[in-house]
Design an enzyme around this catalytic site. Structure first.
Site, PDB file in Angstrom:
ATOM      1  N   VAL A 155       3.493   0.723   2.861  1.00 36.73           N
ATOM      2  CA  VAL A 155       3.273  -0.332   3.838  1.00 36.73           C
ATOM      3  C   VAL A 155       3.326  -1.676   3.130  1.00 36.73           C
ATOM      4  O   VAL A 155       2.643  -1.886   2.123  1.00 36.73           O
ATOM      5  CB  VAL A 155       1.921  -0.165   4.553  1.00 36.73           C
ATOM      6  N   THR A 172       3.131   9.267   2.281  1.00 38.82           N
ATOM      7  CA  THR A 172       4.142   9.331   3.338  1.00 38.82           C
ATOM      8  C   THR A 172       4.913   8.027   3.458  1.00 38.82           C
ATOM      9  O   THR A 172       6.143   8.027   3.520  1.00 38.82           O
ATOM     10  CB  THR A 172       3.479   9.661   4.693  1.00 38.82           C
ATOM     11  N   ASN A 173       4.187   6.909   3.510  1.00 43.21           N
ATOM     12  CA  ASN A 173       4.814   5.599   3.689  1.00 43.21           C
ATOM     13  C   ASN A 173       4.327   4.603   2.659  1.00 43.21           C
ATOM     14  O   ASN A 173       3.207   4.704   2.153  1.00 43.21           O
ATOM     15  CB  ASN A 173       4.492   5.033   5.087  1.00 43.21           C
ATOM     16  N   THR A 224      -1.687  10.825   5.496  1.00 43.65           N
ATOM     17  CA  THR A 224      -1.202  12.104   4.980  1.00 43.65           C
ATOM     18  C   THR A 224      -2.374  13.049   4.788  1.00 43.65           C
ATOM     19  O   THR A 224      -2.286  14.251   5.045  1.00 43.65           O
ATOM     20  CB  THR A 224      -0.476  11.888   3.641  1.00 43.65           C
ATOM     21  N   GLY A 265      -9.197   7.281  -4.960  1.00 45.65           N
ATOM     22  CA  GLY A 265      -7.920   6.610  -4.757  1.00 45.65           C
ATOM     23  C   GLY A 265      -8.098   5.136  -4.472  1.00 45.65           C
ATOM     24  O   GLY A 265      -9.112   4.709  -3.891  1.00 45.65           O
ATOM     25  N   THR A 266      -7.117   4.347  -4.862  1.00 47.50           N
ATOM     26  CA  THR A 266      -7.214   2.901  -4.643  1.00 47.50           C
ATOM     27  C   THR A 266      -7.181   2.558  -3.156  1.00 47.50           C
ATOM     28  O   THR A 266      -7.739   1.536  -2.744  1.00 47.50           O
ATOM     29  CB  THR A 266      -6.078   2.170  -5.377  1.00 47.50           C
ATOM     30  N   ASP A 267      -6.554   3.405  -2.336  1.00 51.69           N
ATOM     31  CA  ASP A 267      -6.570   3.158  -0.893  1.00 51.69           C
ATOM     32  C   ASP A 267      -7.981   3.330  -0.333  1.00 51.69           C
ATOM     33  O   ASP A 267      -8.418   2.560   0.535  1.00 51.69           O
ATOM     34  CB  ASP A 267      -5.582   4.075  -0.174  1.00 51.69           C
ATOM     35  N   LEU A 268      -8.715   4.314  -0.842  1.00 49.43           N
ATOM     36  CA  LEU A 268     -10.086   4.521  -0.386  1.00 49.43           C
ATOM     37  C   LEU A 268     -11.004   3.400  -0.880  1.00 49.43           C
ATOM     38  O   LEU A 268     -11.947   3.006  -0.178  1.00 49.43           O
ATOM     39  CB  LEU A 268     -10.604   5.880  -0.851  1.00 49.43           C
ATOM     40  N   ASP A 277       0.860  -1.187   0.000  1.00 45.70           N
ATOM     41  CA  ASP A 277       0.000   0.000   0.000  1.00 45.70           C
ATOM     42  C   ASP A 277       0.894   1.234   0.000  1.00 45.70           C
ATOM     43  O   ASP A 277       1.474   1.593   1.026  1.00 45.70           O
ATOM     44  CB  ASP A 277      -0.904  -0.021   1.235  1.00 45.70           C
TER      45      ASP A 277
END
Length: 254
Positions: free
Chosen positions: A13, A10-11, A132, A107-110, A6
């Site tokens: 993961v 910022t990072n 972030t 976003g793919t994270d959402l 992911d």
């Protein structure tokens, strides 16, 4: 084993799931972007240090909201692991049980958060992700993503404040006991952190009032543990929610 990656602003993961639970999680700074060899070494060393075998990885799923990294993320592991990978994006969304009216804008994270909320809780959910950016993803029990709100994250807000003022220091993300600052550091902490407590409370109230019903509220993200007064407003704090979403997407596509 499943390797989930992911990549946020910022990072990055890296999570390893053994079929029952997330057994390891590692974080790597997103910027500055490294070359492919550095990511290979990072992955190899973490597997060795935790007595894991790269040959046991039989699936890889990748989410990225950092377009300039996508080429590296799609390839850096190829010299280490022999298996197919899924790089999630809009082309896969119609195969999922969640629905969005703007597939190229979310976003793919959402999408991973929404997938996890829908599959794990099976009810109306608001996912509050402290990263972030601070995001609120509204997912109805039907799987419809009603919408998303995005605000600057805690670290982003403090860096913007410090970076645009001459005399304010950067401060640790520690919630002070008082909402009224007694010195410069406490003043910034009170203003930003207690201000964010109020913002999250207000946003949750407004979303549920507009929707006309109560929602289950789930918090996630690396900074979800900082604003402890909010925990009574959350039904659950699930730090692995995004990774779980990636895992569930991988299972569905597989």
């Amino acid at each position: 084993m499943l390797l989930a990656i992911d990549a946020g602003n910022t990072n990055i993961v890296f999570g390893v799931h053994d079929g029952n639970a997330w057994i390891h999680e590692w974080r790597f700074n997103t910027l500055p972007i490294k070359n492919q060899i550095e990511y290979e070494v990072f992955l190899r060393l973490n597997f060795m240090e935790n007595d894991l075998k790269l040959s046991d990885v039989d699936g890889i799923i990748i989410s990225s909201v950092v377009p300039q990294m996508n080429g590296i993320l799609a390839e850096f592991w190829s010299n280490l692991i022999e298996c197919e990978h899924v790089f999630i994006g809009p082309k896969y969304y119609d195969q999922l049980p969640i629905i969005t009216s703007n597939p190229h804008s979310i976003g793919t994270d959402l999408m991973a958060n929404a997938m996890a909320a829908h599959c794990l809780y099976k009810t109306d959910c608001i996912v509050v992700d402290f990263g972030t950016a601070l995001t609120f993803t509204v997912v109805e029990a039907s799987g419809n993503i009603h919408g998303v709100n995005i605000a600057p994250g805690l670290k982003t807000a403090i860096k913007a404040l410090v970076g645009n003022t001459a005399q304010l220091p950067e401060v640790p993300l520690e919630l002070p006991a008082s909402v009224i600052g007694k010195n410069t550091v406490h003043a910034i902490q009170a203003g930003v952190l207690w201000g964010y407590v109020s913002m999250v409370e207000g946003m949750l109230d407004r979303i549920q009032k507009e929707m006309g019903r109560n929602f289950k509220v789930v918090a996630t993200g690396g900074l979800s543990s900082v604003l402890t007064p909010l925990h009574e407003r959350f039904d659950e704090v699930n730090r692995h929610l995004t990774l779980d979403g990636l895992r569930l997407i991988h299972e569905r596509l597989k």
